[in-house]
Design a protein around this motif. Structure first.
Motif, short mmCIF file in Angstrom:
data_model
loop_
_atom_site.label_atom_id
_atom_site.label_comp_id
_atom_site.label_asym_id
_atom_site.label_seq_id
_atom_site.Cartn_x
_atom_site.Cartn_y
_atom_site.Cartn_z
N ARG A 150 0.84 -1.20 0.00
CA ARG A 150 0.00 0.00 0.00
C ARG A 150 0.87 1.25 0.00
O ARG A 150 0.55 2.26 -0.62
N GLU A 185 -0.97 4.37 -1.76
CA GLU A 185 -2.25 4.33 -1.04
C GLU A 185 -2.05 4.70 0.43
O GLU A 185 -2.91 5.31 1.07
N LEU A 186 -0.87 4.30 0.94
CA LEU A 186 -0.55 4.61 2.34
C LEU A 186 0.48 5.72 2.34
O LEU A 186 1.58 5.56 1.80
N THR A 187 0.12 6.88 2.88
CA THR A 187 1.07 8.00 2.89
C THR A 187 1.21 8.55 4.30
O THR A 187 0.36 8.32 5.16
N SER A 199 2.36 1.68 -3.52
CA SER A 199 1.39 2.11 -4.53
C SER A 199 0.88 3.52 -4.26
O SER A 199 0.09 4.06 -5.04
#
Ligand SMILES: Cc1cc2nc3c(=O)[nH]c(=O)nc-3n(C[C@H](O)[C@H](O)[C@H](O)COP(=O)(O)OP(=O)(O)OC[C@H]3O[C@@H](n4cnc5c(N)ncnc54)[C@H](O)[C@@H]3O)c2cc1C
Ligand SMILES: Nc1ncnc2c1ncn2[C@@H]1O[C@H](COP(=O)(O)O)[C@@H](O)[C@H]1O
Lengths: 246, 330
Positions: free
Chosen positions: B321, B326-328, B324
């Protein structure tokens, strides 16, 4: 066929590492010394195997003080015909290489085996220096060694794999994992070692080119940061934001 | 006097150790006010690929295009370096302590009567004519200062230890003949076996490693998956290689490979001292182990106490994630 095995003496792997004399010398107090594992497990055992299979004569050589005699006796118990100690306190790897090269000029051998490195000072220098001084070929980090007449067939570690090579004798080889299996000396070997010749020779004068002048211990780790097993995102965050490694 | 760098290549490509040694040499040359020369021995290079070295401060490259250099043999390589050192009146020679560098550096040092440090982890400290250079000893349990006092000094830099500095220098490439001939090659290469891993372990910046805690070879799928997400190489402890769960090339530690990645993730490994000897030069260590008393936690920066079979898949999902986007994290 004459094989020379270079034997160094190192602190046992589990020894406490500390320094004395204002951090200029390894503190050997209460430290147990052993044959450098690469010299024992790989170089020496492979030489003994070649002695058994091909009738090679095996000489063991150590450059160091009288405390090295115990190491040489133990090595003789594993195998080899005779041992020589060149009496000196080596100040660096170059000094050791000069002694071994001088010995080889007087008493030629076909194959010189050294360990990949000493586990204390991690030099990886002596073997290449012997080859440099004698203008012999040098094979570093060999994991396999066979003899075929006057040729050595070897396998050597390279980045991302292994290389199969052939080289004419005489040659210096540094021995790494894979070359042989560790052998424990048996009673017969220990008895035989007592009567094998161990001679002491004087050292050649040589200068130190790269002495170690001080030691320090690495900064202690801050202590482990524990992350809860159900928060893997927290580890990802720490590796990205704090440690900056991903 | 000058500083000469040997920029090692493989099949026409520079890898990170070459950039590290060029940058190291550039900084030594700048400190001493000396010119910098870089030597390349590889016919498969091209002028444009050599220009990359300008990104690390090279301004003058000597290029020997002799095809013989395709095969490594330390004696003729040392001979080429000696010719180049003489031509450039080098007083400092810098190379990387790669597999080949380990053979080349000591051979050259003995021939040039030069003081040598293998595995420099910092730039030198200059004290009069003397260089003081730090290196790891006792398998990383201590650091030594080596004094080089000879007229010619050789520094073999530990890979992945001294970060290269970016520059943008114009590179002049000069064809160079180092005077080697086929008779200088005594070593004949019969064949090369590449190891199976996708990322080369000795060069990897991230390594995911498994131990006996993983129970059996059939459980390595999750290790490989995590490694793939991270672009990492895989490694293992010695008992794992001894029972052939994994190939011996992967075994790290005192009797195996010594590695210094930026990130080492140890899963189901207890952290015996002989294992640590091969990995404790890593910049950051993460330990996953179900036993809170496992000695590895003492050498770790981050740790998760728990069952690897639950943690690793969850961690892989989190990294996916993150990769990609998606996880920040703000
Ligand atoms: C001279 C010498 C040289 C050696 N050289 C090396 C070397 O180069 N490299 C090397 O690695 N070893 C070396 N060894 C061996 C070393 O001493 C250890 O025996 C070895 O490293 C242990 O391997 P391990 O951690 O995989 O296994 P173990 O010690 O058996 O540890 C397994 C770990 O997995 C954990 N675990 C179990 N189940 C789970 C689970 N489900 N989830 C999470 N964790 C779990 C356990 O708590 C334990 O800590 C050497 C030994 C000697 C004597
Ligand atoms: N004092 C010594 N006497 C004999 N051989 C040595 C000595 N020191 C190192 N060697 C050999 O050289 C190898 C590499 O050592 P080093 O270059 O110090 O890492 C060792 O594994 C030994 O085989």
């Amino acid at each position: 066929m004459k094989i020379l095995v270079c034997i160094s003496r190192t602190p046992d792997t589990t020894s406490r590492v500390a320094f004395t004399d204002n951090n200029t010398r390894f503190d050997a107090d209460k430290v147990q010394f052993i044959i450098n594992p690469y010299d024992e497990w790989y170089a020496l055992v492979r030489a003994v195997e070649l002695q058994e299979s091909q009738g090679a004569a095996v000489t063991l050589l150590h450059v160091g003080g009288a405390e090295g005699d115990a190491i040489l006796r133990k090595a003789l118990a594993i195998g080899g015909d005779r041992a020589i100690r060149i009496d000196a306190e080596p100040p660096d790897a170059y000094f050791v290489a000069v002694q071994i090269a001088a010995f080889l000029r007087q008493d030629p051998h076909d194959l010189v085996l050294v360990g990949k490195e000493t586990i204390d000072y991690n030099g990886s220098q002596v073997g290449g220096m012997i080859a440099g001084l004698l203008e012999w070929p040098f094979v570093s980090l060999a994991s396999r060694l066979e003899l075929a007449g006057s040729t050595a067939v070897l396998e050597r570690d390279i980045s991302g794999g292994k290389e199969e090579i052939e080289v004419p004798l005489p040659v210096v080889v540094s021995c790494a994992k894979g070359m042989a299996e560790q052998r424990i000396p048996n009673m017969r070997g220990i008895m035989a070692a007592r009567t094998k010749p161990l001679t002491v020779r004087a050292a050649e004068p040589a200068e130190a080119l790269a002495p170690m002048i001080a030691f320090e211990l690495p900064k202690a780790k801050q202590g482990v940061k524990l992350i809860s097993p159900d928060q893997p995102e927290e580890l990802v965050r720490l590796l990205h934001v704090e440690a900056k490694v991903i | 006097m000058s500083v000469l760098v040997f920029a090692e290549t493989a099949e026409g490509n520079f890898r990170k150790p070459a950039f590290e040694s060029v940058s190291y040499g550039q900084r030594v040359a700048a400190s001493l006010g000396l010119p910098l020369h870089v030597l390349c021995l590889d016919h498969e290079l091209s002028e444009s690929s050599i220009k990359q070295l300008g990104d690390y401060g090279a301004s003058h490259v000597l290029w020997d295009r002799n095809e013989l250099f395709r095969h490594f043999d330390p004696q003729p390589f040392a001979k080429a370096l000696r010719t180049a050192a003489e031509a450039t009146q080098a007083s400092v020679i810098v190379l990387s302590l790669t597999y080949n560098g380990r053979a080349l550096a000591p051979l050259l040092a003995a021939q040039l009567n030069a003081g040598l440090v293998t595995g420099a982890i910092q730039l030198p400290e200059f004290v009069g004519q003397e260089f003081r250079i730090k290196k790891n000893v006792f398998g990383g349990k201590a650091i030594a200062t080596v004094a080089l006092r000879t007229p010619v000094k050789i520094i073999a830099v530990l890979p992945n230890a001294v970060a290269p500095q970016r520059a943008s220098t114009d590179v002049a490439v000069e064809l160079f003949e180092s005077g080697v001939t086929a008779s200088d090659w005594k070593i004949k290469i019969k064949g090369i076996r590449k190891s199976s891993g996708k990322v080369i372990l000795s060069d990897a910046e991230i390594v995911v490693s498994g131990g006996r805690g993983l129970k059996g070879p059939e459980n390595w799928g999750m290790i490989e998956e995590l490694a793939e997400v991270l672009g990492a190489a895989t490694a293992c402890s010695r008992p794992v290689a001894d029972v052939h769960w994994r190939p011996h090339e992967e075994h790290v530690g005192q009797t195996g490979l010594t590695i210094r990645p930026n990130l080492y993730i140890a899963i189901g490994i207890s952290g015996a001292i002989q294992h640590l000897a091969g990995v404790n030069g890593s910049k950051v260590i993460v330990v996953i182990n179900k036993d809170p008393e496992a000695p590895f936690f003492k050498a770790a920066d981050y740790g998760i106490v728990g069952d690897a079979f639950e943690i690793v898949p969850a961690l892989t999902r989190a990294f996916k994630r993150f990769k990609s986007g998606e996880l920040t994290f703000s």
